[in-house]
Design an enzyme around this catalytic site. Structure first.
Site, short mmCIF file in Angstrom:
data_model
loop_
_atom_site.label_atom_id
_atom_site.label_comp_id
_atom_site.label_asym_id
_atom_site.label_seq_id
_atom_site.Cartn_x
_atom_site.Cartn_y
_atom_site.Cartn_z
N GLU A 769 0.89 -1.17 0.00
CA GLU A 769 0.00 0.00 0.00
C GLU A 769 0.91 1.20 0.00
OE1 GLU A 769 -2.78 -1.38 3.36
OE2 GLU A 769 -3.11 0.76 3.03
N CYS A 803 -2.17 8.68 4.30
CA CYS A 803 -2.00 8.45 2.86
C CYS A 803 -3.30 8.75 2.13
CB CYS A 803 -1.50 7.05 2.58
SG CYS A 803 -2.29 5.80 3.53
#
Ligand SMILES: Cc1cc2nc3c(=O)[nH]c(=O)nc-3n(C[C@H](O)[C@H](O)[C@H](O)COP(=O)(O)OP(=O)(O)OC[C@H]3O[C@@H](n4cnc5c(N)ncnc54)[C@H](O)[C@@H]3O)c2cc1C
Length: 1019
Positions: A769, A803
């Site tokens: 990720e 994020c």
């Protein structure tokens, strides 16, 4: 916090009691006591029913006369597509300045509704007819292929879209006129004169959403102040008969939330005192509206300040609204009675059922509260209303009761109840909203002579629509009295069922509304905390303050790392052989332990990771959810083999198995949640784990590992390997590693990928990720206040160090100035500071290096672009204030700027595709947000973008495990999504065991089969 606990005193020095009540007790504990409380003399039920019947007949008889909201809502019930379409249209249309978007909106909303055949077509009400006319015309345009039917349709086709747009807008205005008394206080006062002649009182309300900026709050203050002067100038009679004003505290301060208690006391209270003084000068009624449940305690603290204020002593017009759907309502009434006694003055108390029921239920579920602060069955709210009414009537003359209801049965019950005790059977007033329940009060007030006050919204139609939508939602609901009374198919008898009858022998709790802990079928939801509960917030703050310091964590050496791999390899067979049920139970125990250590973990998250209390709680909940989710997934996927189909005489068993040793490398920005998620997933799938936390946050990782071990994970099945990038690289390079789970930068993700690819031996999976340049789009139909809330949260919460954070906002040029001003104004209200202080919105960035990188970027932006907003920073510590940078072109944003910096770009109407193309060109695809009321647009954009998590009309952060599986596409990650149904499989090998069951000499199952024909088959 101490401020909240300070004792309050009246000007005479009498103590004002503190308000104390459980935030969300169980319905089962309250309802039986309320039933006893409203027990009444024999015969009263019959009297109530007979009066209510008369009121209902009057309402039904009057229907179709002058037209009103009731007619409208009946015809466009919320259960129809038309009702919903209209509601969104009404909310958005008047805000849209450009014709293109108006057309798109009309097309989108009206295409979904069967306006032609809506029951409203035959209505005699002028309101409904007019609106239907406009909408009927419109639908003809939207479906040009339909056979034109009648003159309206032909007219519509001839008129074309611009005229239709005008017609639809006019219809909305018509609605506006119906529910707003006047666009200005002057026009409202003159329009009120007619009702005043008929003996009605008024309470005027300034329309609008809550303030998001200090400018907004200033404007609302001015509007209230001006209105008080105007109302005062024309007021007649004596209190309680004089007119008044209703004030929303959320309009007077941009941070009217429990966490900002001290600011609210210091900044909002003086404004309210000033307005109250003005109201007192004219002897008006000033009532503080009731808002959300998490603001109740704060509102009572503000209210107590008014009682403390010497300049307001002797004024009998001060009032407060109390919501009976709140379980604490009876305590609020008692508190008001005590406070009025202490202050030796009369208070006016408006009792309502409450306007935000759906929001309260959702919020409690989202926040993982033990129970709801509101009742879950409508009759329980009705019952509580009556119990509160009884207490109010008993507290006369100290309290002046004001019963705000459109429910004929509730009103009739009040009338009969008032006849019972002392205090005079007419010493109270009813209240209704302007444009509603006219027929009911023509009867109760006009004929029976009970006093009635009209709550009269004042403001432009543009501001009305959010109010109108709330009314539509509330009264269009199936459970609403207004809805039922206007549905002639509902027999009068069923409207006469008392709350006690409805509750008798049945559960006080709604069976269709899951408790917050039960919203996920396969697992318990994580427990949260309500900051609006002073007790809970104070306990957290104290717990965090007294949490012990933890010792530093020594980095592992390369030698340690090798030894850890040895141990994990050796431990794998036993861990994999541990039944998945047992592995799941261990993970659940670890999740429970994390949940049970909330205070110390929040403290550690604040100290080591710079996380605010809000963020700390959210992070702990996510970690707990991961543990429980992967435990449930282990049961689903690993507990038993699946028998696959095939020819008779063979058996095919499919199963998942752990791969071996997994390396889990996690980031500092979610040092507990992502760390726990990776580890729990790998363990759940039967792998042993080498956990390499970010070098900035090893302490949190060590705590989590200790909890896994204490829960039953063998020491060697989970090894903490702290250190910097070199340690991570060594682990990844080890040939014995069976897979890597990584969350971090795209750059490091690529290095890991290359390392893995460069190794001989098995090709192992990488679950990565990585970053994103996340965009948000706001078009002209979006609600500016909602955009503001969501942009500020998405860009600045956690100092932008998520994020998922929004990095670039594309805002439609037509509305950009207004929206950007509001966003900047809201950002200006954010406070930087110690993350463990509940008033802090933004803590420090993770370290000096991060701060310097952000400062360098901002310096470049200052040189090359336009800084729209720069927040105030703090000198000491690694703080970076929020910034909003307007870019000439989106291309100026060349990288993921990991901090509280929002970039904005304006897009002209009609050029949305250019924006989408830019987003595509970044190559990233993590999160994306769109604010629009054009449903088709959101769907189209979602399909056009290759982005993992798309959020419509909300913020882009805080993905919930199991609800919003998280992870991106392209440069943003490999998938599968964390917290999603395909995650564990990537940590597993698949195995199929095929056995020929005929090999031993025959196919027993086939030959022993009984003779049977297909069910229903005929010979
Ligand atoms: C003059 C006036 C002033 C107002 N001021 C305020 C205010 O300051 N703050 C505020 O919040 N509202 C305020 N309201 C709105 C008010 O809350 C609603 O109009 C009121 O709840 C509708 O109640 P009713 O008795 O007219 O209708 P009813 O149809 O009898 O009751 C509907 C109400 O029941 C409750 N309810 C619905 N379903 C459930 C369920 N499943 N479980 C539990 N309860 C349920 C909800 O409160 C819903 O609004 C005001 C209303 C008026 C008339």
């Amino acid at each position: 916090m101490t401020e909240a606990r300070d004792a309050r005193h009246t000007p005479e020095g009498v103590a004002i009691p503190a308000f104390e009540a459980d935030y969300a007790p169980a319905d089962e504990a309250l309802v039986p006591a309320l039933l006893i409380e409203i027990a009444h003399p024999p015969g009263e039920d019959e009297r109530v029913a007979s009066r209510a019947k008369r009121y209902i007949e009057a309402i039904r008889h009057a229907r179709g006369g002058i037209g009103g909201l009731e007619d409208f809502m009946h015809d466009y019930s919320l259960s129809t597509k038309e009702g919903l379409a209209l509601m969104s249209l009404a909310e958005a249309l008047l805000r849209v300045p450009d014709a293109a978007t108006q057309d798109r909106l009309i097309e989108d909303k009206l295409a979904s509704g069967d306006w032609e055949h809506a029951a409203a077509r035959d209505s005699e009400s002028w309101l409904v007819s007019a609106t239907t006319w406009a909408l009927g015309v419109t639908v003809r345009i939207v479906h040009p292929n339909e056979t034109p039917e009648g003159i309206i349709a032909r007219l519509g086709q001839r008129l074309g879209m611009p005229t239709v747009r005008t017609a639809a807008r006019q219809a909305m205005r018509l609605l506006g006129h119906q529910f707003v008394l006047g666009e200005t206080i002057g026009s409202a006062l003159s329009r009120a004169a007619e009702a005043r002649r008929r003996g009605y009182r008024h309470s005027f309300d300034m329309l609008g959403e809550g303030a998001r900026t200090s400018d907004d709050a200033g404007r609302y203050f001015e509007a209230y102040a001006k209105a008080i002067e105007a109302i005062g100038a024309s007021a007649e009679g004596a209190l309680p008969g004089r007119p008044g004003i209703s004030v929303k505290l959320s309009a007077l301060h941009p941070r009217y939330v429990a966490r900002q208690h001290a600011r609210v006391m210091a900044e909002l209270v003086p404004r309210l005192i000033e307005l109250s003084r003005a109201a007192k000068a004219h002897d008006l009624n000033l009532t503080v509206d009731a808002e959300e449940a998490d603001r109740l305690e704060l509102s009572l603290d503000v209210f107590a300040k008014l009682l403390e204020e010497p300049s307001l002593a002797g004024w009998d017009g001060l009032g407060l609204a109390v919501q009976a759907y709140q379980k604490r309502a009876p305590h609020v009434i008692d508190w008001l009675a005590d406070a009025s006694r202490a202050a030796n003055r009369r208070l006016m108390v408006r009792l309502v059922k409450g306007a935000y029921w759906d929001t309260e239920v959702k919020r409690a579920q989202e926040r993982g509260l033990p129970d709801f602060p509101v009742f879950t069955r409508k009759p329980a709210t009705d019952l509580c209303f009556l119990a509160c009414a009884k207490r109010l009537l008993a507290a006369r003359p100290r309290l002046y009761p004001q019963f705000a209801t459109h429910n004929a049965l509730t009103a009739a019950a009040i009338v009969e109840m008032a006849k019972e005790g002392k205090g005079g059977d007419r010493e109270f007033e009813f209240q209704r909203l302007h444009g509603m329940s006219e027929a009911l009060y023509e009867e109760a007030h006009g004929r029976d002579g009970y006093d009635c006050r009209i709550y009269a919204p004042v403001g432009s139609h543009k501001e009305l629509l959010a109010y109108l939508v709330r009314r539509l939602l509330e009264n269009g609901a199936n459970s609403s009295f207004v809805n039922a009374v206007n549905d002639h198919s509902v027999p009068i008898e069923s409207l006469l069922e008392s709350p006690s009858e409805s509750l008798a022998g049945r559960s006080p709790r709604h069976s269709g509304i899951a408790l917050p802990k039960d919203i996920f079928a396969a697992r318990k939801n994580s427990r949260g905390l309500e900051f609006g509960s002073r007790e809970d917030l104070a306990a957290l703050v104290d717990g965090v303050a007294s949490a012990r310091e933890v010792a530093p964590v020594a980095d592992a050496s390369l030698e340690d790392a090798r030894a850890a791999v040895d141990a994990a390899v050796a431990a794998h067979p036993a861990w994999e052989a541990t039944p998945s049920e047992e592995r799941a139970a261990i993970l659940e125990r670890a999740a429970d332990a994390i949940e049970g250590s909330c205070d110390s973990l929040v403290a550690l998250l604040a100290r080591e990771g710079g996380k605010t209390l809000d963020d700390g709680i959210a992070e702990i909940r996510e970690a707990v959810d991961f543990g429980r989710y992967y435990a449930a997934e282990a049961r689903r996927l690993f507990a038993r083999d699946t028998i696959l189909p095939g020819p008779t005489g063979e058996e095919n068993r499919y199963r998942l198995r752990g791969r071996g040793v997994f390396v889990c490398i996690s980031p500092w920005n979610f040092p507990l949640a992502i760390f726990t998620g990776q580890v729990a997933a790998a363990l759940a799938a039967g792998n042993t784990v080498l956990a390499k936390p970010a070098e900035q946050t090893p302490k949190i990782a060590r705590e989590a590992v200790a909890m896994f071990h204490a829960a039953g994970v063998p020491q060697d099945a989970l090894k903490l390997v702290p250190g910097d990038g070199k340690i991570g690289a060594a682990l990844v390079a080890d040939p014995r590693i069976a897979g890597v789970a990584f969350t971090g930068s795209t750059e490091v993700g690529q290095i890991i990928n290359r390392t893995l690819a460069g190794k001989d031996g098995p090709i192992v999976p990488l679950v990565a990720e990585t970053g994103g340049i996340n965009a948000m789009i706001a078009d002209a139909t979006a609600l500016p206040e909602q955009v503001t809330d969501d942009v500020v949260t998405s860009a600045f919460r956690s100092a932008g160090q998520r994020c998922s954070a929004a990095r670039i906002l594309f805002v439609q040029a037509d509305v950009a100035d207004h929206m950007l001003k509001m966003i900047a104004g809201a950002a200006a209200e954010l406070r930087l500071g110690d993350p463990a202080d509940p008033t802090t919105d933004i803590g420090p960035v993770i370290d000096r290096e991060a701060k310097q990188a952000l400062e360098a970027w901002l310096a470049k932006m200052r040189r090359e672009e336009t800084i729209l907003f720069a927040g105030k920073t703090l000198q000491a510590g690694n703080f970076v204030a929020p910034h909003i940078v307007e870019l000439k072109r989106a291309d100026a944003l060349t990288k993921e700027v990991f901090g509280p910096v929002l970039h904005v770009v304006r897009w002209p109407a009609g050029r949305l595709d250019d924006v989408l193309a830019w987003i595509g060109r970044t190559g990233y695809g993590l999160t994306f947000g769109i604010h629009t009321r054009v449903g088709g647009r959101a769907e189209r954009v979602a399909r056009a973008l290759r982005v993992g998590n798309i959020y419509v009309n909300r913020n882009t952060i805080g993905a919930i495990v199991g609800s919003q599986p998280f992870g991106g596409m392209g440069l943003s990650g490999t998938g599968p999504k964390a917290g999603g149904p395909n995650y564990l499989q990537r940590f597993a090998h698949e195995q199929v065991v095929s056995t020929d069951t005929t090999a031993a000499g025959g196919n027993a199952s086939l030959v022993t089969m009984e003779d049977r024909a297909e069910p229903g088959a005929r010979s």
